[in-house]
Structures are given as C-alpha cells and as structure tokens.
Design a protein around this motif. Structure first.
Motif, PDB file in Angstrom:
ATOM      1  N   ILE A   1      10.161   5.867   1.447  1.00  0.00           N
ATOM      2  CA  ILE A   1       8.611   6.188   0.688  1.00  0.00           C
ATOM      3  C   ILE A   1       9.208   6.354  -0.967  1.00  0.00           C
TER       4      ILE A   1
ATOM      5  N   TRP B   1       3.426   9.779   6.120  1.00  0.00           N
ATOM      6  CA  TRP B   1       3.619   9.335   4.367  1.00  0.00           C
ATOM      7  C   TRP B   1       4.944  10.083   3.765  1.00  0.00           C
TER       8      TRP B   1
ATOM      9  N   SER C   1      -7.156   1.418  -2.696  1.00  0.00           N
ATOM     10  CA  SER C   1      -6.496   1.239  -1.418  1.00  0.00           C
ATOM     11  C   SER C   1      -6.553  -0.355  -1.169  1.00  0.00           C
TER      12      SER C   1
ATOM     13  N   SER D   1      -0.979   0.767   3.355  1.00  0.00           N
ATOM     14  CA  SER D   1       0.479   0.925   2.835  1.00  0.00           C
ATOM     15  C   SER D   1       0.825   1.611   1.594  1.00  0.00           C
ATOM     16  N   SER D   2      -0.342   1.891   0.828  1.00  0.00           N
ATOM     17  CA  SER D   2      -0.120   2.592  -0.584  1.00  0.00           C
ATOM     18  C   SER D   2      -1.598   2.806  -0.636  1.00  0.00           C
TER      19      SER D   2
ATOM     20  N   THR E   1      -3.515   3.935  -4.883  1.00  0.00           N
ATOM     21  CA  THR E   1      -3.297   3.968  -6.485  1.00  0.00           C
ATOM     22  C   THR E   1      -4.372   5.067  -6.928  1.00  0.00           C
TER      23      THR E   1
ATOM     24  N   THR F   1       1.027   5.644  -7.858  1.00  0.00           N
ATOM     25  CA  THR F   1       0.940   4.877  -6.857  1.00  0.00           C
ATOM     26  C   THR F   1       1.776   5.534  -5.682  1.00  0.00           C
ATOM     27  N   VAL F   2       1.157   5.680  -4.708  1.00  0.00           N
ATOM     28  CA  VAL F   2       1.994   6.348  -3.441  1.00  0.00           C
ATOM     29  C   VAL F   2       2.316   5.279  -2.388  1.00  0.00           C
ATOM     30  N   HIS F   3       3.599   5.212  -1.759  1.00  0.00           N
ATOM     31  CA  HIS F   3       3.791   4.056  -0.920  1.00  0.00           C
ATOM     32  C   HIS F   3       4.049   4.454   0.371  1.00  0.00           C
ATOM     33  N   ARG F   4       3.779   3.910   1.340  1.00  0.00           N
ATOM     34  CA  ARG F   4       4.190   4.029   2.754  1.00  0.00           C
ATOM     35  C   ARG F   4       4.737   2.792   3.297  1.00  0.00           C
ATOM     36  N   GLN F   5       5.955   2.823   3.780  1.00  0.00           N
ATOM     37  CA  GLN F   5       6.776   1.479   4.328  1.00  0.00           C
ATOM     38  C   GLN F   5       7.095   1.842   5.809  1.00  0.00           C
TER      39      GLN F   5
END
Length: 175
Positions: free
Chosen positions: A5, A40, A88, A136-137, A139, A170-174
């Motif tokens: 992440i 997350w 989103s 998935s993210s 911003t 931006t925060v990301h989740r993978q």
C-alpha cells in the motif's frame, strides 16, 4: 498474502509512507470480506489517538471497519473554514454528516464519485462518515483552512496521525 500500500503525492513520485500489510484483502475460498472491512494502508487505519475537540488544527482522515471518517477541528474557538474534496474511482455511499450545523455543507457529485465538504469550525469536531464501493484508492484533492491550502503537517491520517507527503495526495489499496 501481503499487499503493498502506498500513500503518494498527486503530481510527484510515490514518496510517502509504504507499508506491507499481511493478509490485507485475503479471503478464504468460502467467504469474501466486505470491501469496507478490508484493511487499507496501516497508516490510514484507526481513529487518530489525539483527536479531541480543540486538537491541533487540521483535517483528520481514517478508515475503520465501518468505512471512512473525516473530521476537522482546531485549538481555539475562532471561526475556521475547512473545505475540500475526496475523489474515488467508484461510487461513494452511506454519507453521514457528524455534528450537523447549518453553515456546514457536505455533498456528493452527480456520478457519486466525489464527496465535497465545507465545515465552518469553531474548535469542536465537525465531519463526515462515508463508504466506497470497493475503491482501490482515494484522492484528497484540496484541504483548505483559513482560505489557503493546508500544509501536509496539518493533515493527519490514521491512529498515529501520519502526515501525507503533500496536499493533494492519494491513498492506495492493492490486493
């Protein structure tokens, strides 16, 4: 299973906190967890420990099992306006204002992918809770206080109040 992440700056190289989260997004063959309950980035998880009315001024954002939470506050009782947007890639839903006041505004775009907020704060806690449809993210495009863009040191993420590398971010989740 591990997920990588990243919190990254919008117009720059991914320069933020990076975490490996064991089991994030992992599901057994018999059940699939709700997207809102999957972990997350560890930096985004949990209510900021230091968040109380009259805390350090700024925007606080975190994720918990019941979705996302955004709060604003500042130390004194003078009027401060905090405004911004959260974008989103998928629909935002279950939007619920916290401590409703007539000058505060929260609205979602027609396509339900952008949540806008404007809070007139006098040192107490104003905010909004929301969920995403398996984003998935996210911003955060603008977080303004007193008519200017907040510096990253005035944006607090998760239980430890981690600051993003820049605003916007931006925060990301993978996974």
């Amino acid at each position: 299973m591990q997920s990588r992440i990243v919190i990254s700056a919008i117009m720059g190289v991914a320069a933020g906190a990076t975490a490996l989260v064991a089991g994030a997004g992992a599901a057994s063959a018999t059940s699939t967890p709700s997207c809102d309950t999957r972990v997350w980035d560890g930096n985004l998880q949990g209510r900021p420990a230091e968040l109380t009315k009259h805390s350090k001024g700024g925007v606080y954002l975190w994720h918990a099992r019941d979705g996302f939470h955004l709060r604003v506050t500042h130390k004194k009782s003078d009027k401060r306006v905090y405004a911004g947007s959260i974008v989103s890639p998928v629909r935002i839903h279950a939007v619920k204002r916290v401590r409703k006041e007539w000058r505060d505004k929260v609205w979602v775009s027609k396509d339900r992918k952008t949540l806008h907020f404007r809070f007139v704060n006098r040192g107490k806690i104003d905010g909004v809770n929301f969920r995403t449809a398996c984003a998935s993210s996210l911003t955060i495009t603008a977080a303004k206080g007193g008519g200017r863009t907040l510096p990253p040191k005035r944006v607090y993420l998760g239980v430890n109040g981690v600051n993003p590398p820049s605003v916007p971010f931006t925060v990301h989740r993978q996974g």
